[in-house]
Design an enzyme around this catalytic site. Structure first.
Site, PDB file in Angstrom:
ATOM      1  N   LYS A 229       0.864   1.228   6.026  1.00 45.24           N
ATOM      2  CA  LYS A 229       0.071   2.087   5.347  1.00 45.24           C
ATOM      3  C   LYS A 229       0.783   3.554   5.786  1.00 45.24           C
ATOM      4  O   LYS A 229       1.144   3.683   6.893  1.00 45.24           O
ATOM      5  CB  LYS A 229      -1.254   1.815   5.435  1.00 45.24           C
ATOM      6  CG  LYS A 229      -1.803   0.770   4.572  1.00 45.24           C
ATOM      7  CD  LYS A 229      -3.263   0.652   4.564  1.00 45.24           C
ATOM      8  CE  LYS A 229      -3.383  -0.762   3.430  1.00 45.24           C
ATOM      9  NZ  LYS A 229      -4.705  -1.046   3.724  1.00 45.24           N
ATOM     10  N   ARG A 264      -3.465  -8.844   6.895  1.00 45.52           N
ATOM     11  CA  ARG A 264      -2.936  -8.740   5.951  1.00 45.52           C
ATOM     12  C   ARG A 264      -1.555  -8.096   5.959  1.00 45.52           C
ATOM     13  O   ARG A 264      -1.590  -6.881   6.129  1.00 45.52           O
ATOM     14  CB  ARG A 264      -3.826  -7.985   4.786  1.00 45.52           C
ATOM     15  CG  ARG A 264      -3.284  -8.058   3.488  1.00 45.52           C
ATOM     16  CD  ARG A 264      -4.356  -7.510   2.365  1.00 45.52           C
ATOM     17  NE  ARG A 264      -4.094  -7.381   1.184  1.00 45.52           N
ATOM     18  CZ  ARG A 264      -3.291  -6.518   0.832  1.00 45.52           C
ATOM     19  NH1 ARG A 264      -2.745  -5.630   1.611  1.00 45.52           N
ATOM     20  NH2 ARG A 264      -2.946  -6.405  -0.538  1.00 45.52           N
TER      21      ARG A 264
END
Ligand code: 7PJ
Length: 287
Positions: A229, A264
């Site tokens: 991210k 994740r």
């Protein structure tokens, strides 16, 4: 709540050690791996299966498939498009591999169809706020991940505002959890996720990361998704998601250390090795 385990149809997910959820983006335009599984404008089933087989060999416990891109500013997808992306791949995975499959969706009809086709877990970045989603999950009996997001993907990164980000995200998830329980979803089947990068500044993300223990204290398994991210690039001052591997793996280990139950990630092999090292040391310490 008792020892953390989720009932996923005929399988049980044991969370006494962190589980690795491998990300399989079935969209042409995702955050960091957009279009990788496409051959021209079409999703390639063979490329997708090869990618999944590798993730399973590398140590993924769960495969998370999604047909909607939720990166900041992403275009909305129709229900039919989502169904067309997710269902054929779901059927293939279930028929070929002995793994748990999570479906990343906010759409009730996708939840229902995916349940009928053998999904093991529902992962909803909108925390079952769309019409029909609570009932679809309640009737499925599947575990569900409730994630926090401020605003919608189209607008969430424009100007996130919080007075107290940890308190607000905890309160939001407590509220969603109550709605789930009222709809008939078993508390033991609820996973909580602070939603890193979803309507959050870098400071918000880091404050939440340092408060993972407060989410863990709820007694629910906590899912952490920070893989590749933007916050990692922001911390490192690097451009492009190809520079985010080491930062992602480091954060996965730190999240596990803070009690995260499910990680994740895109990079399964690297994350699994890092977690195995952390586990080996942790278990040694307890001898
Ligand atoms: C997350 C997710 C996350 C959960 C995405 C990306 C963006 N589901 N789906 N948690 N992120 N539960 O993979 O970068 O953080 S899509």
């Amino acid at each position: 709540m008792s020892a953390l385990r989720l009932k996923c149809r005929d399988k049980v997910l044991d969370l006494s050690r962190p589980a690795i959820m491998g990300i399989v983006n079935l969209t042409p335009d995702s955050f960091s791996d957009g279009g990788q599984l496409y051959a021209g404008s079409r999703l390639s089933q063979s490329k997708t299966l090869v990618a999944i087989e590798k993730m399973l060999k590398d140590g993924a416990d769960i495969i998370d498939i999604g047909g909607e891109s939720t990166r900041p500013g992403a275009a909305e997808v129709s229900e039919q498009q989502e169904l067309d992306r997710v269902l054929p791949i779901l059927e293939l995975i279930v028929s070929r591999f002995d793994t748990l499959v999570s479906v990343d969706t906010s759409t009730a009809v996708v939840m229902r169809e995916a349940t009928a086709k053998g999904a093991h877990l529902i992962n909803d970045v909108r925390g079952l706020r769309r019409d029909g989603a609570l009932d679809a999950v309640a009737q499925s009996g599947l575990p569900v991940c409730l994630m926090h997001m401020q605003n919608q993907p189209q607008t969430m990164q424009i100007r996130p505002v919080y007075q107290d980000v940890v308190a607000e995200v905890l309160a939001f998830l407590a509220d969603r959890k109550q709605d789930c329980i009222d709809a008939g979803i078993a508390a033991e089947q609820i996973i909580l996720d602070p939603g890193f990068g979803f309507g959050k500044t870098l400071t918000n993300n880091l404050t939440l990361f340092n408060a993972i223990d407060q989410f863990v204290a709820s007694g629910h398994p906590v899912l952490v998704g920070v893989s590749r991210k933007a916050m990692i690039g922001q911390m490192l001052g690097t451009e492009g998601s190809s520079q985010r591997l080491i930062g992602s793996v480091t954060m996965a280990v730190l999240a596990a250390q803070r009690g995260a139950a499910i990680l994740r990630v895109h990079d399964v092999l690297e994350t699994k090795q890092a977690i195995d090292i952390w586990q080996a040391i942790t278990i040694k310490e307890q001898d």
